[in-house]
Design an enzyme around this catalytic site. Structure first.
Site, PDB file in Angstrom:
ATOM      1  N   ASP A   1      -2.091  -8.445   1.554  1.00 34.05           N
ATOM      2  CA  ASP A   1      -2.570  -8.684   0.204  1.00 34.05           C
ATOM      3  C   ASP A   1      -2.747 -10.198   0.060  1.00 34.05           C
ATOM      4  O   ASP A   1      -2.219 -10.968   0.870  1.00 34.05           O
ATOM      5  CB  ASP A   1      -1.537  -8.136  -0.790  1.00 34.05           C
ATOM      6  CG  ASP A   1      -2.038  -8.186  -2.219  1.00 34.05           C
ATOM      7  OD1 ASP A   1      -3.262  -8.169  -2.407  1.00 34.05           O
ATOM      8  OD2 ASP A   1      -1.211  -8.265  -3.125  1.00 34.05           O
TER       9      ASP A   1
ATOM     10  N   ASP B   1       3.246  -6.413  -2.125  1.00 28.74           N
ATOM     11  CA  ASP B   1       4.395  -6.383  -3.022  1.00 28.74           C
ATOM     12  C   ASP B   1       5.150  -5.068  -2.942  1.00 28.74           C
ATOM     13  O   ASP B   1       6.229  -4.939  -3.502  1.00 28.74           O
ATOM     14  CB  ASP B   1       3.983  -6.671  -4.471  1.00 28.74           C
ATOM     15  CG  ASP B   1       2.999  -5.631  -5.028  1.00 28.74           C
ATOM     16  OD1 ASP B   1       2.874  -4.551  -4.424  1.00 28.74           O
ATOM     17  OD2 ASP B   1       2.379  -5.905  -6.060  1.00 28.74           O
TER      18      ASP B   1
ATOM     19  N   ASP C   1       0.819  -1.650  -4.276  1.00 24.70           N
ATOM     20  CA  ASP C   1       0.101  -1.207  -3.094  1.00 24.70           C
ATOM     21  C   ASP C   1       0.832  -0.070  -2.383  1.00 24.70           C
ATOM     22  O   ASP C   1       0.713   0.085  -1.170  1.00 24.70           O
ATOM     23  CB  ASP C   1      -0.098  -2.378  -2.130  1.00 24.70           C
ATOM     24  CG  ASP C   1      -1.003  -3.453  -2.719  1.00 24.70           C
ATOM     25  OD1 ASP C   1      -2.079  -3.099  -3.208  1.00 24.70           O
ATOM     26  OD2 ASP C   1      -0.614  -4.630  -2.706  1.00 24.70           O
TER      27      ASP C   1
END
Length: 677
Positions: free
Chosen positions: A379, A571, A575
């Site tokens: 991410d 995180d 996700d």
């Protein structure tokens, strides 16, 4: 001591501390054995007396092993008299001397072998050693019979100590939780156990003391050492209202903390539980060795019997005593202890090494998985960038005042926990009037929609305005930085640009991943221009922006279908679908999130991308140590088995090879705890 066919006791008693019977041998004499913490172990089932109990995790004194040491002394004295002074005794005298020594060294082994035999369990090391040593006595090899039992027991002693040391190195994390805490009640400071403190109470932490419970700083400011939690010793300054976690050490002044979580629910308690449970979560290598031992032990037992009996039909000058002796050598060297003990030790070491670097593996199986990773998917916000946004520019449509614009935007963003929302709130300066905020809903991947002071407000990316068919200036699409576009009552009202900062070690982390021949991919819901800018700066192989959660899943599925073994770093909460798809889900900065700890397979306790590389390297170090032990143990055993069958190796050489290989494997496993990543 422990049954070679079962390693569970060595891996699951870190926190389940039973009373330890004499000489370290432990009898699980009742099914559903209950440990001190009140919980039944619900993993793989044990049989009664299921083997090596590797201690309680507490250091032992030499005096607790006086029977074994006495037997060793007898063996040394008798060998010295025989080979040093050429003094020998008749068989009756030798029996009078060696039988007590044999019983002192092996009475626990004989007891367990007998009880297992009563349940027709013959394929365990206790029975093998009992048969081998009693057989040595039967053919008059008294000194060798005692020596085999003595050195076998000494080897088990060292193995027990090694396992206990490995468990203590992990269990030492528990020491960072204080046993007492000072709580302020009725204006007075009272010292009580942390478990007795209620939520919202104020605790007092002196300089040099550890914080006992999670909470927020009640004092104006304080500085803490967070090394016990993150592996980093850099001081962390806190202001009033900032989060303070159990395990942090107050550095320089008296601090007060308002408790926000019970002792049992603290982040540290959850992390400790996870690390402890990790030792019971076996890797494929451990599972293979356990299965291998269950097949290997009866096979070598059968081979020993065949080695004694078959030559009778094929050897012209067959002498039973000679072939029986060879069979005894075969039994002694066949014990797979070096494998069954040293392999869990290697994984203990890997988990401990990772913990000291602020990386928490939820099981040794994930150490193995990290060695196979060829793609790391990340991410952007909070993983590669700091996630600390600042407003760069405010632009409003004609007829709208900037102050009103910011107030409406801050009001709707106050219902979001996204870092961008935090940046807008800080820029606005004053908290919005909550009475003027109506229903606010989040539209995944787009932004927020809500009723603010009677006006319908939309705040998010350009896709949000497109979704509601609201026209906006085309030049907004060309802005590189993150943009929050706002519409009020179905009309474009303006936008805010916000910039994030790349983490200090992110670029080096990507370089190091490439050095390991690992492909890097970035997935982000942010606009493609921002994603491309960050990816170009860091040198990431592929970068995809403007992604909704379901689009991220699609990208990961494409990589998986292409045969990639991947880790996803994010995180661990937003996700979650991608984390579930990945071979290894890694949570970045998971210390502050309960959900992150629950979701991810691996938790990096601070926000450093370089820890991704460290996790991969630790997995590879662990794998190398484990396979070194497997090759060492199997190589030496096969060689001595062949020599024993051929009559070249004797009982002395067999027991020295067995114990020696086990000790070498243990020492090799301990090397990992001192390795640098």
């Amino acid at each position: 001591m422990k049954d070679c066919c079962n390693t569970e006791t060595a891996t699951t008693t870190i926190r389940n501390q039973d009373k330890k019977p004499k000489n370290g041998l432990h009898d699980h004499s009742k099914p559903g054995h209950q440990h001190h913490d009140g919980h039944h172990y619900d993993g793989e089932s044990h049989d009664d007396d299921d083997g090596h109990y590797h201690g309680s995790g507490e250091p032992e004194s030499w005096t607790s092993h006086w029977p074994l040491l006495t037997a060793l002394t007898v063996v040394i004295v008798m060998l010295t008299l025989e080979y040093g002074f050429n003094i020998t005794f008749n068989q009756v005298t030798q029996l009078i001397i060696f039988v007590p020594a044999y019983l002192l060294a092996g009475y626990n082994v004989l007891d367990l072998a007998f009880r297992k035999a009563m349940r027709f369990d013959f394929f365990n090391e206790f029975f093998l050693m009992s048969v081998a040593t009693i057989g040595a006595f039967a053919i008059g090899s008294y000194s060798e019979g005692v020596a085999v039992m003595v050195f076998y027991s000494i080897g088990e002693w060292f193995q027990d100590s090694a396992v206990n040391k490995a468990k203590r190195s992990i269990k030492a994390l528990l020491d960072i939780r204080p046993d007492i805490v000072d709580v302020i009640r009725d204006g007075k400071v009272t010292t009580i156990a942390p478990a007795e403190v209620a939520i919202e109470e104020i605790i007092q932490v002196k300089p040099g003391e550890k914080v006992a419970l999670d909470g927020v700083l009640y004092s104006e400011k304080a500085t803490f050492n967070t090394a016990a939690l993150t592996g980093e010793s850099k001081p962390d300054s806190k202001n009033k209202g900032d989060q303070v976690l159990a395990g942090m050490i107050n550095l320089n002044q008296l601090a007060q903390v308002q408790v926000k979580s019970l002792f049992k629910n603290s982040k540290l308690s959850k992390i400790l539980e996870m690390v402890q449970d990790a030792t019971a979560r076996k890797s494929q290598t451990q599972l293979f060795i356990s299965r291998f031992a269950k097949v290997y032990t009866p096979i070598v037992f059968l081979l020993a019997v065949l080695l004694i009996t078959l030559p009778y039909f094929f050897v012209a000058n067959y002498v039973f005593q000679e072939w029986f002796y060879r069979g005894l050598v075969f039994l002694v060297i066949s014990c797979p202890c070096a494998l069954v003990v040293s392999i869990p030790l290697g994984y203990f070491g890997g988990i401990g090494l990772a913990s000291r670097h602020g990386i928490l593996f939820k099981g040794s199986n994930f150490l193995d998985i990290m060695t196979k990773i060829d793609t790391v998917v990340m991410d952007k916000t909070g993983t590669l960038t700091k996630g600390v946004f600042q407003v760069q520019k405010v632009s409003t449509a004609s007829g709208i005042e900037e102050k009103e614009f910011i107030q409406l935007l801050a009001a709707i963003e106050s219902k979001s926990t996204h870092p961008i929302a935090t940046a807008i709130a800080e820029y606005a300066g004053t908290a919005p009037n909550q009475d003027k905020i109506g229903h606010v809903e989040e539209i995944a991947g787009h932004g927020l929609k809500g009723l603010i002071d009677g006006k319908e407000v939309l705040a998010g990316n350009a896709k949000l305005l497109k979704k509601f068919s609201i026209a906006y200036p085309a030049d907004i699409n060309a802005i590189v930085d993150s943009v929050v576009v706002v519409a009020i009552d179905q009309k474009f009202a303006g936008y805010v640009t916000i910039a994030d900062e790349v983490k200090a070690d992110a670029k080096q982390a990507i370089t190091d991943l490439h050095a390991l021949n690992i492909k890097t991919v970035m997935l982000s819901g942010d606009k493609q221009s921002v994603v491309d800018k960050v990816a170009a700066f860091l040198g990431i192989d592929q970068a995809f922006g403007d992604l909704l959660p379901e689009n991220k899943v699609t990208q990961v599925e494409k990589l998986k279908s292409a045969g990639r073994t991947l880790a996803f770093v994010g995180d661990g909460v937003n996700d979650a679908p991608v984390v579930a798809l990945a071979d290894a889900g890694i949570a970045m900065g998971g210390l502050g999130s309960d959900a992150t700890i629950e979701t991810a397979d691996i938790v990096i306790q601070n926000d450093q991308p370089s820890k991704i590389v460290a996790a991969i390297k630790i997995g590879k170090l662990t794998r190398n140590i484990v396979w070194q032990n497997i090759i060492l143990a199997m190589g030496v055993k096969i060689m001595v088995l062949i020599l024993g069958a051929d009559g070249v190796a004797n009982l002395w050489e067999a027991v020295i090879a067995d114990v020696g290989v086990a000790l070498l494997a243990i020492l090799n496993a301990f090397r990992i705890q001192r390795m640098k990543v």
